[in-house]
Design a protein around this motif. Structure first.
Motif, mmCIF file in Angstrom:
data_model
loop_
_atom_site.group_PDB
_atom_site.id
_atom_site.type_symbol
_atom_site.label_atom_id
_atom_site.label_comp_id
_atom_site.label_asym_id
_atom_site.label_seq_id
_atom_site.Cartn_x
_atom_site.Cartn_y
_atom_site.Cartn_z
ATOM 1 N N GLU A 181 0.839 -1.206 0.000
ATOM 2 C CA GLU A 181 0.000 0.000 0.000
ATOM 3 C C GLU A 181 0.868 1.247 0.000
ATOM 4 O O GLU A 181 0.534 2.236 -0.648
ATOM 5 N N ILE A 253 -1.329 5.202 7.138
ATOM 6 C CA ILE A 253 -2.539 4.610 6.569
ATOM 7 C C ILE A 253 -3.571 4.460 7.682
ATOM 8 O O ILE A 253 -3.269 3.917 8.748
ATOM 9 N N ALA A 260 -5.310 7.735 3.662
ATOM 10 C CA ALA A 260 -3.894 7.763 4.016
ATOM 11 C C ALA A 260 -3.388 9.191 3.948
ATOM 12 O O ALA A 260 -4.010 10.065 3.326
ATOM 13 N N TRP A 297 -5.571 4.653 -5.208
ATOM 14 C CA TRP A 297 -5.364 5.810 -4.356
ATOM 15 C C TRP A 297 -5.411 7.087 -5.180
ATOM 16 O O TRP A 297 -4.741 7.210 -6.203
#
Length: 323
Positions: A181, A253, A260, A297
């Motif tokens: 991530e 996060i 985030a 994202w």
């Protein structure tokens, strides 16, 4: 290879290429390439074949003394058979010690690598190398065809890397390579920077949420995707050689994994270390991101602080105030 080591190894292909180029290592360069590899560059045109490419790159810098090349903004995308890896580069070339003039040149550009993954080990088959700017003793590298820092004019050579055709997200839209991530969050800013620097409006507009808020001096506070996109497009136009080098400083996060925040430092080639050797940033971004329905994202808030800083002096407090 595991999926994690594959991502790491593909990322390292950029560093390996830079090490071989700056060290003028013909065998090291050759072993990274397929036999029918092709190099396209605005510096010295088109070169075909592993041996000619290795010799051309080695010969290019071997007689120029000490060379150091630094990559940043590395993006990796791959499927079962091929990979696309992009990076920003900056380099410093200095004449060999003992030279009376001791000329030094600082330069920057972009690298796009395409690799075949079907061989026993990944090998490069297509390389695109574009240098966007040079500063200092540019006559020192007079054999390079450096672009001029001005708007396009008829007769100018075509760009080696055209984002609308060559962006890694377009060369390989459906990447199946798993990664963390944190890497995905950093890539959201890398994609924004790539699109802005290469005048690919759709690319950076797609990095924003519809309700994005961006504080970007001297443009001020921009609200919504339309205002942010239109203003950035107008702001960027007079500087076709612009490049946004950067690296994450800290990523947080949220518990549910859909929001985030990131502190990201802006790197200015030639000024990346302070007197104590710490990493130095010419400015930094406070970024808030949100994961969309497609698990991508996107940037929700982008707040730029235009001041010199290190990892220990950056601040999370935002300049953005809700309307």
């Amino acid at each position: 290879m595991t999926s994690t080591s594959t991502h790491a190894a593909l990322s390292e292909s950029v560093r390996a290429f830079c090490d071989a180029w700056e060290g003028a290592e013909v065998p090291m360069l050759r072993e990274q390439l397929t036999e029918d590899a092709r190099l396209e560059s605005n510096l010295f045109g088109t070169v075909q074949g592993a041996e000619p490419i290795a010799e051309a790159l080695a010969r290019d810098l071997a007689v120029r003394g000490q060379v150091q090349i630094t990559p940043s903004n590395v993006v990796v995308r791959a499927d079962a058979e091929r990979a696309v890896v992009s990076a920003y580069l900056w380099g410093e070339a200095t004449e060999r010690s003992g030279s009376p003039s001791h000329q030094t040149m600082l330069w920057g550009g972009m690298l796009l690598l395409e690799l075949s993954l079907v061989a026993p080990q990944p090998r490069l088959h297509t390389l695109r190398l574009q240098v966007n700017w040079g500063k200092g003793d540019v006559a020192f590298m007079a054999h390079w065809r450096l672009p001029e820092e001005r708007l396009w004019q008829p007769g100018d050579p075509i760009a080696t890397i055209v984002s609308d055709l060559d962006a890694p997200w377009r060369r390989l839209p459906a990447s199946t390579l798993p990664f963390s991530e944190e890497a995905a969050i950093a890539e959201a800013w890398y994609q924004y920077a790539w699109g802005l620097d290469l005048a690919d409006t759709a690319m950076y507009a797609g990095c924003f949420t519809d309700d994005v808020v961006a504080h970007l001096p001297p443009m001020g506070t921009l609200r919504g995707r339309r205002e942010a996109t239109a203003t950035l497009k107008a702001f960027r136009q007079p500087w076709p050689w612009i490049q946004h080098y950067g690296e994450p400083i800290e990523i947080r996060i949220a518990e549910r994994g859909t929001r985030a925040s990131m502190l990201l430092g802006r790197l200015s080639p030639g000024y990346t270390r302070d007197a104590d050797g710490q990493r130095l940033y010419s400015g930094y971004y406070r970024i808030e991101l949100r994961k969309d329905a497609a698990h991508r994202w996107q940037i929700r808030r982008l707040d730029y602080q235009a001041e010199w800083a290190t990892a220990t002096t950056v601040k999370w407090e935002s300049n953005i105030r809700d309307a």
